[in-house]
Motif scaffolding. Structure first.
Motif, PDB file in Angstrom:
ATOM      1  N   THR A  46       0.749  -1.235   0.151  1.00  0.00           N
ATOM      2  CA  THR A  46       0.109  -0.096  -0.140  1.00  0.00           C
ATOM      3  C   THR A  46       1.057   1.221   0.001  1.00  0.00           C
ATOM      4  OG1 THR A  46      -0.060   0.030   2.414  1.00  0.00           O
ATOM      5  CG2 THR A  46      -1.808  -1.204   1.196  1.00  0.00           C
ATOM      6  N   SER A  47       2.190   0.934  -0.276  1.00  0.00           N
ATOM      7  CA  SER A  47       2.936   2.210  -0.102  1.00  0.00           C
ATOM      8  C   SER A  47       2.724   3.367  -1.190  1.00  0.00           C
ATOM      9  CB  SER A  47       4.554   1.606  -0.263  1.00  0.00           C
ATOM     10  OG  SER A  47       4.768   1.228  -1.627  1.00  0.00           O
ATOM     11  N   GLN A  48       2.110   2.992  -2.502  1.00  0.00           N
ATOM     12  CA  GLN A  48       1.702   3.842  -3.482  1.00  0.00           C
ATOM     13  C   GLN A  48       0.563   4.645  -3.116  1.00  0.00           C
ATOM     14  OE1 GLN A  48       3.993   4.767  -5.927  1.00  0.00           O
ATOM     15  NE2 GLN A  48       5.417   3.211  -4.601  1.00  0.00           N
ATOM     16  N   LEU A  49      -0.244   4.356  -2.295  1.00  0.00           N
ATOM     17  CA  LEU A  49      -1.651   4.711  -1.876  1.00  0.00           C
ATOM     18  C   LEU A  49      -1.551   5.958  -1.178  1.00  0.00           C
ATOM     19  CD1 LEU A  49      -3.724   1.560  -1.243  1.00  0.00           C
ATOM     20  CD2 LEU A  49      -3.780   2.775  -3.459  1.00  0.00           C
ATOM     21  N   SER A  50      -2.323   6.937  -1.395  1.00  0.00           N
ATOM     22  CA  SER A  50      -2.372   8.165  -0.583  1.00  0.00           C
ATOM     23  C   SER A  50      -3.386   7.883   0.868  1.00  0.00           C
ATOM     24  CB  SER A  50      -2.856   9.280  -1.163  1.00  0.00           C
ATOM     25  OG  SER A  50      -4.231   8.957  -1.828  1.00  0.00           O
ATOM     26  N   GLU A  51      -2.960   8.477   1.973  1.00  0.00           N
ATOM     27  CA  GLU A  51      -3.889   8.248   3.051  1.00  0.00           C
ATOM     28  C   GLU A  51      -5.078   8.977   2.791  1.00  0.00           C
ATOM     29  OE1 GLU A  51      -1.855   9.502   6.436  1.00  0.00           O
ATOM     30  OE2 GLU A  51      -0.117   8.211   5.982  1.00  0.00           O
ATOM     31  N   ILE A  52      -6.235   8.344   3.438  1.00  0.00           N
ATOM     32  CA  ILE A  52      -7.510   9.064   3.310  1.00  0.00           C
ATOM     33  C   ILE A  52      -8.097   8.810   4.859  1.00  0.00           C
ATOM     34  CG2 ILE A  52      -7.961   8.518   1.075  1.00  0.00           C
ATOM     35  CD1 ILE A  52     -10.034   6.224   1.924  1.00  0.00           C
ATOM     36  N   VAL A  53      -8.631  10.123   5.206  1.00  0.00           N
ATOM     37  CA  VAL A  53      -9.344  10.172   6.462  1.00  0.00           C
ATOM     38  C   VAL A  53     -10.835   9.755   6.329  1.00  0.00           C
ATOM     39  CG1 VAL A  53     -10.106  11.930   8.218  1.00  0.00           C
ATOM     40  CG2 VAL A  53      -7.909  12.151   7.098  1.00  0.00           C
ATOM     41  N   HIS A  54     -11.462   9.619   5.200  1.00  0.00           N
ATOM     42  CA  HIS A  54     -12.680   9.439   5.279  1.00  0.00           C
ATOM     43  C   HIS A  54     -12.991   9.440   3.620  1.00  0.00           C
ATOM     44  CE1 HIS A  54     -16.960   9.422   5.514  1.00  0.00           C
ATOM     45  NE2 HIS A  54     -16.879   9.066   6.705  1.00  0.00           N
TER      46      HIS A  54
END
Length: 93
Positions: A46-54
């Motif tokens: 998941t290193s290429q995924l951006s963090e999402i809060v919601h």
């Protein structure tokens, strides 16, 4: 991760559950399958995924917080009332 019947028995004892020996064997196998699926999910890169809060980017519309005059006296319905305020008994020392 393979769970043993002894680990399931220990978990049952800690959880105050009574589980018979036959069910413990079945649970050990089923829980081991679940843990294997969790291990597979943990291996996903998941290193290429951006963090999402919601997952929903929309914001909640809020109303203005303002005092509004009212004609009813809510404190009059309270068990204890003093000068138009609700009196709450002390519950913590």
């Amino acid at each position: 991760m393979k769970l043993t019947p002894e680990q399931i028995s220990s978990l049952a004892r800690l959880s105050y559950l009574k589980i018979d020996a036959e069910a413990i064997e079945v649970l050990a196998k089923e829980m081991s399958k679940i843990m294997a699926m969790v291990e597979q999910v943990q291996k996903v890169d998941t290193s290429q995924l951006s963090e999402i809060v919601h997952i929903d980017s929309r914001t909640q519309p809020l109303r203005r917080d303002r005092a509004v005059p009212t004609t009813c006296n809510l404190a009059s319905d309270a068990a204890m009332e003093q000068d138009g305020f609700v009196v709450v008994p002390k519950v913590i020392d």
